[in-house]
Design a protein around this motif. Structure first.
Motif, PDB file in Angstrom:
ATOM      1  N   ASP A 121      23.406   7.415  40.110  1.00 34.56           N
ATOM      2  CA  ASP A 121      22.718   6.287  40.750  1.00 34.56           C
ATOM      3  C   ASP A 121      23.295   4.946  40.326  1.00 34.56           C
ATOM      4  OD1 ASP A 121      20.528   7.385  42.383  1.00 34.56           O
ATOM      5  OD2 ASP A 121      19.819   8.218  40.494  1.00 34.56           O
ATOM      6  N   GLY A 122      24.151   4.948  39.320  1.00 34.40           N
ATOM      7  CA  GLY A 122      24.754   3.714  38.848  1.00 34.40           C
ATOM      8  C   GLY A 122      26.080   3.974  38.180  1.00 34.40           C
ATOM      9  N   LEU A 123      27.005   3.014  38.283  1.00 37.28           N
ATOM     10  CA  LEU A 123      28.297   3.093  37.607  1.00 37.28           C
ATOM     11  C   LEU A 123      28.607   1.718  37.035  1.00 37.28           C
ATOM     12  CD1 LEU A 123      28.584   5.052  40.363  1.00 37.28           C
ATOM     13  CD2 LEU A 123      30.718   5.601  39.209  1.00 37.28           C
ATOM     14  N   VAL A 124      29.021   1.701  35.769  1.00 40.35           N
ATOM     15  CA  VAL A 124      29.347   0.444  35.103  1.00 40.35           C
ATOM     16  C   VAL A 124      30.705   0.575  34.430  1.00 40.35           C
ATOM     17  CG1 VAL A 124      26.915  -0.133  34.692  1.00 40.35           C
ATOM     18  CG2 VAL A 124      28.221   1.077  32.923  1.00 40.35           C
ATOM     19  N   SER A 125      31.336  -0.559  34.180  1.00 39.91           N
ATOM     20  CA  SER A 125      32.579  -0.575  33.412  1.00 39.91           C
ATOM     21  C   SER A 125      32.759  -1.946  32.794  1.00 39.91           C
ATOM     22  CB  SER A 125      33.777  -0.249  34.301  1.00 39.91           C
ATOM     23  OG  SER A 125      34.969  -0.260  33.543  1.00 39.91           O
ATOM     24  N   SER A 126      33.146  -1.971  31.518  1.00 41.14           N
ATOM     25  CA  SER A 126      33.284  -3.264  30.841  1.00 41.14           C
ATOM     26  C   SER A 126      34.650  -3.520  30.229  1.00 41.14           C
ATOM     27  CB  SER A 126      32.209  -3.405  29.746  1.00 41.14           C
ATOM     28  OG  SER A 126      32.369  -2.409  28.761  1.00 41.14           O
ATOM     29  N   GLY A 127      35.632  -2.648  30.438  1.00 40.47           N
ATOM     30  CA  GLY A 127      36.932  -2.967  29.855  1.00 40.47           C
ATOM     31  C   GLY A 127      38.095  -2.191  30.426  1.00 40.47           C
ATOM     32  N   THR A 128      37.866  -1.488  31.523  1.00 36.61           N
ATOM     33  CA  THR A 128      38.890  -0.596  32.056  1.00 36.61           C
ATOM     34  C   THR A 128      39.768  -1.249  33.104  1.00 36.61           C
ATOM     35  OG1 THR A 128      37.581   1.380  31.597  1.00 36.61           O
ATOM     36  CG2 THR A 128      39.200   1.566  33.348  1.00 36.61           C
ATOM     37  N   PHE A 129      39.203  -2.152  33.884  1.00 36.49           N
ATOM     38  CA  PHE A 129      39.954  -2.758  34.979  1.00 36.49           C
ATOM     39  C   PHE A 129      40.628  -4.034  34.484  1.00 36.49           C
ATOM     40  CE2 PHE A 129      36.529  -0.297  37.040  1.00 36.49           C
ATOM     41  CZ  PHE A 129      37.353   0.649  37.641  1.00 36.49           C
ATOM     42  N   THR A 130      41.797  -3.822  33.871  1.00 35.09           N
ATOM     43  CA  THR A 130      42.516  -4.924  33.249  1.00 35.09           C
ATOM     44  C   THR A 130      43.991  -4.567  33.147  1.00 35.09           C
ATOM     45  OG1 THR A 130      42.486  -6.461  31.366  1.00 35.09           O
ATOM     46  CG2 THR A 130      42.159  -4.127  30.865  1.00 35.09           C
ATOM     47  N   HIS A 131      44.785  -5.485  32.644  1.00 29.43           N
ATOM     48  CA  HIS A 131      46.226  -5.291  32.512  1.00 29.43           C
ATOM     49  C   HIS A 131      46.528  -4.008  31.744  1.00 29.43           C
ATOM     50  CE1 HIS A 131      46.406  -9.532  33.665  1.00 29.43           C
ATOM     51  NE2 HIS A 131      45.577  -9.787  32.677  1.00 29.43           N
ATOM     52  N   PRO A 148      24.348   7.579  47.596  1.00 30.16           N
ATOM     53  CA  PRO A 148      24.074   6.456  48.502  1.00 30.16           C
ATOM     54  C   PRO A 148      23.122   5.465  47.842  1.00 30.16           C
ATOM     55  CG  PRO A 148      23.965   8.529  49.700  1.00 30.16           C
ATOM     56  CD  PRO A 148      24.088   8.887  48.232  1.00 30.16           C
ATOM     57  N   ALA A 149      23.419   4.180  47.990  1.00 31.54           N
ATOM     58  CA  ALA A 149      22.656   3.075  47.396  1.00 31.54           C
ATOM     59  C   ALA A 149      22.877   2.917  45.897  1.00 31.54           C
ATOM     60  CB  ALA A 149      21.166   3.183  47.706  1.00 31.54           C
ATOM     61  N   ALA A 150      23.793   3.685  45.302  1.00 29.29           N
ATOM     62  CA  ALA A 150      24.093   3.518  43.878  1.00 29.29           C
ATOM     63  C   ALA A 150      24.579   2.099  43.600  1.00 29.29           C
ATOM     64  CB  ALA A 150      25.152   4.522  43.443  1.00 29.29           C
ATOM     65  N   VAL A 151      24.168   1.559  42.457  1.00 32.22           N
ATOM     66  CA  VAL A 151      24.545   0.207  42.043  1.00 32.22           C
ATOM     67  C   VAL A 151      25.758   0.278  41.124  1.00 32.22           C
ATOM     68  CG1 VAL A 151      23.810  -1.836  40.742  1.00 32.22           C
ATOM     69  CG2 VAL A 151      22.202  -0.678  42.291  1.00 32.22           C
ATOM     70  N   PHE A 152      26.717  -0.603  41.387  1.00 31.20           N
ATOM     71  CA  PHE A 152      27.920  -0.729  40.564  1.00 31.20           C
ATOM     72  C   PHE A 152      27.919  -2.094  39.878  1.00 31.20           C
ATOM     73  CE2 PHE A 152      29.098   2.606  43.369  1.00 31.20           C
ATOM     74  CZ  PHE A 152      30.258   3.229  42.916  1.00 31.20           C
ATOM     75  N   ALA A 153      28.393  -2.132  38.640  1.00 35.71           N
ATOM     76  CA  ALA A 153      28.685  -3.386  37.941  1.00 35.71           C
ATOM     77  C   ALA A 153      29.984  -3.160  37.174  1.00 35.71           C
ATOM     78  CB  ALA A 153      27.555  -3.790  37.003  1.00 35.71           C
ATOM     79  N   LEU A 154      31.085  -3.616  37.756  1.00 34.11           N
ATOM     80  CA  LEU A 154      32.418  -3.344  37.220  1.00 34.11           C
ATOM     81  C   LEU A 154      33.085  -4.643  36.798  1.00 34.11           C
ATOM     82  CD1 LEU A 154      33.706  -0.929  40.040  1.00 34.11           C
ATOM     83  CD2 LEU A 154      32.355  -0.341  37.994  1.00 34.11           C
ATOM     84  N   ALA A 155      33.357  -4.791  35.508  1.00 32.75           N
ATOM     85  CA  ALA A 155      34.064  -5.975  35.031  1.00 32.75           C
ATOM     86  C   ALA A 155      35.554  -5.830  35.317  1.00 32.75           C
ATOM     87  CB  ALA A 155      33.843  -6.163  33.534  1.00 32.75           C
ATOM     88  N   VAL A 156      36.154  -6.890  35.847  1.00 32.80           N
ATOM     89  CA  VAL A 156      37.576  -6.909  36.172  1.00 32.80           C
ATOM     90  C   VAL A 156      38.176  -8.175  35.561  1.00 32.80           C
ATOM     91  CG1 VAL A 156      39.299  -6.772  38.008  1.00 32.80           C
ATOM     92  CG2 VAL A 156      37.006  -5.817  38.390  1.00 32.80           C
ATOM     93  N   ASN A 157      39.183  -8.020  34.717  1.00 33.01           N
ATOM     94  CA  ASN A 157      39.863  -9.191  34.169  1.00 33.01           C
ATOM     95  C   ASN A 157      40.244 -10.133  35.310  1.00 33.01           C
ATOM     96  OD1 ASN A 157      42.601 -10.582  33.499  1.00 33.01           O
ATOM     97  ND2 ASN A 157      41.737 -10.092  31.508  1.00 33.01           N
ATOM     98  N   ALA A 158      39.895 -11.401  35.189  1.00 34.59           N
ATOM     99  CA  ALA A 158      40.050 -12.326  36.307  1.00 34.59           C
ATOM    100  C   ALA A 158      41.502 -12.466  36.756  1.00 34.59           C
ATOM    101  CB  ALA A 158      39.475 -13.686  35.931  1.00 34.59           C
ATOM    102  N   ARG A 159      42.427 -12.552  35.817  1.00 35.44           N
ATOM    103  CA  ARG A 159      43.835 -12.653  36.208  1.00 35.44           C
ATOM    104  C   ARG A 159      44.313 -11.352  36.835  1.00 35.44           C
ATOM    105  NH1 ARG A 159      44.879 -15.348  30.855  1.00 35.44           N
ATOM    106  NH2 ARG A 159      44.837 -17.581  31.243  1.00 35.44           N
ATOM    107  N   PHE A 160      43.888 -10.232  36.266  1.00 38.10           N
ATOM    108  CA  PHE A 160      44.276  -8.930  36.795  1.00 38.10           C
ATOM    109  C   PHE A 160      43.734  -8.721  38.204  1.00 38.10           C
ATOM    110  CE2 PHE A 160      43.289  -4.337  37.244  1.00 38.10           C
ATOM    111  CZ  PHE A 160      44.578  -3.832  37.163  1.00 38.10           C
TER     112      PHE A 160
END
Length: 211
Positions: A121-131, A148-160
């Protein structure tokens, strides 16, 4: 054996899953102390708060969970159950010791997480989507394991996000009616006590839900 010091330049320069496994095997025992604490690494808490603010709920998968810092933040907010996935078994062993995860799953995101469709129902990430790590190519696989309707909160390095085309990929998914409600607030990765060349680095937190 003495642990190698945390070096973001090395982490950002990774070029293969094998290099990732080796680097994080070397860092696992000292990561929380010599990186998260010393660098005032606040991104996991930022992600957890935004997930909760978007009415995210469990079961939730912590993607690239590392030593479990985001899981701890979710647990403090009363969100459960939480599973963790990471490419490094040594990092997952550290995460298990925090006693906030229901299960841990060793997986290479470029191959996929070996769980059934529509598991979370939810997926999170705090350091994977980066250089040097993974980019938007793994998003379809993550959508596969989300309900369906699962909430995502994925951190992405802004430059990346710019160099990898991550934001553009998210916009295409929304235009194609795969996701909805996309927002991309910018947050600090490190707190006010941070020093060094990355102290002012920013991340975008992609908050959205699966259609």
């Amino acid at each position: 054996m003495a642990q190698k010091p945390i070096n973001l330049t090395a982490a950002y320069g990774l070029e293969s899953p094998e290099q990732s496994r080796q680097l994080y095997a070397d860092w696992a025992d000292s990561y929380d102390r010599s990186f998260a604490e010393e660098a005032n690494y606040i991104l996991p808490e930022q992600v957890a708060r935004m997930f909760a603010a978007a009415d995210g709920q469990g079961p939730v998968l912590d993607i690239g969970a590392g030593t479990g810092l985001c899981g701890v933040a979710l647990d403090r907010l009363g969100i459960s159950p939480i599973d963790a996935t990471d490419i490094s078994p040594e990092m997952l062993a550290q995460a298990l010791r925090k006693d906030v995860y229901r299960d841990v799953i060793e997986a290479d995101l470029s191959v996929g997480v070996p769980v059934p469709r529509a598991t979370y129902d939810g997926l999170v990430s705090s350091g994977t989507f980066t250089h040097g790590h993974v980019g938007p190519e793994v998003l379809p696989g993550l959508l596969r394991i989300a309900k369906p309707a699962a909430v995502f909160a994925l951190a992405v390095n802004a430059r990346f996000s710019v160099t990898s085309g991550f934001t553009a990929a998210l916009n295409r998914l929304q235009d194609g009616n795969w996701i909805r409600g996309l927002t991309l607030p910018e947050v600090a990765i490190y707190g006010p006590k941070a020093t060094g060349p990355h102290q002012a680095d920013k991340a975008l937190i992609a908050v959205f839900s699966k259609v």
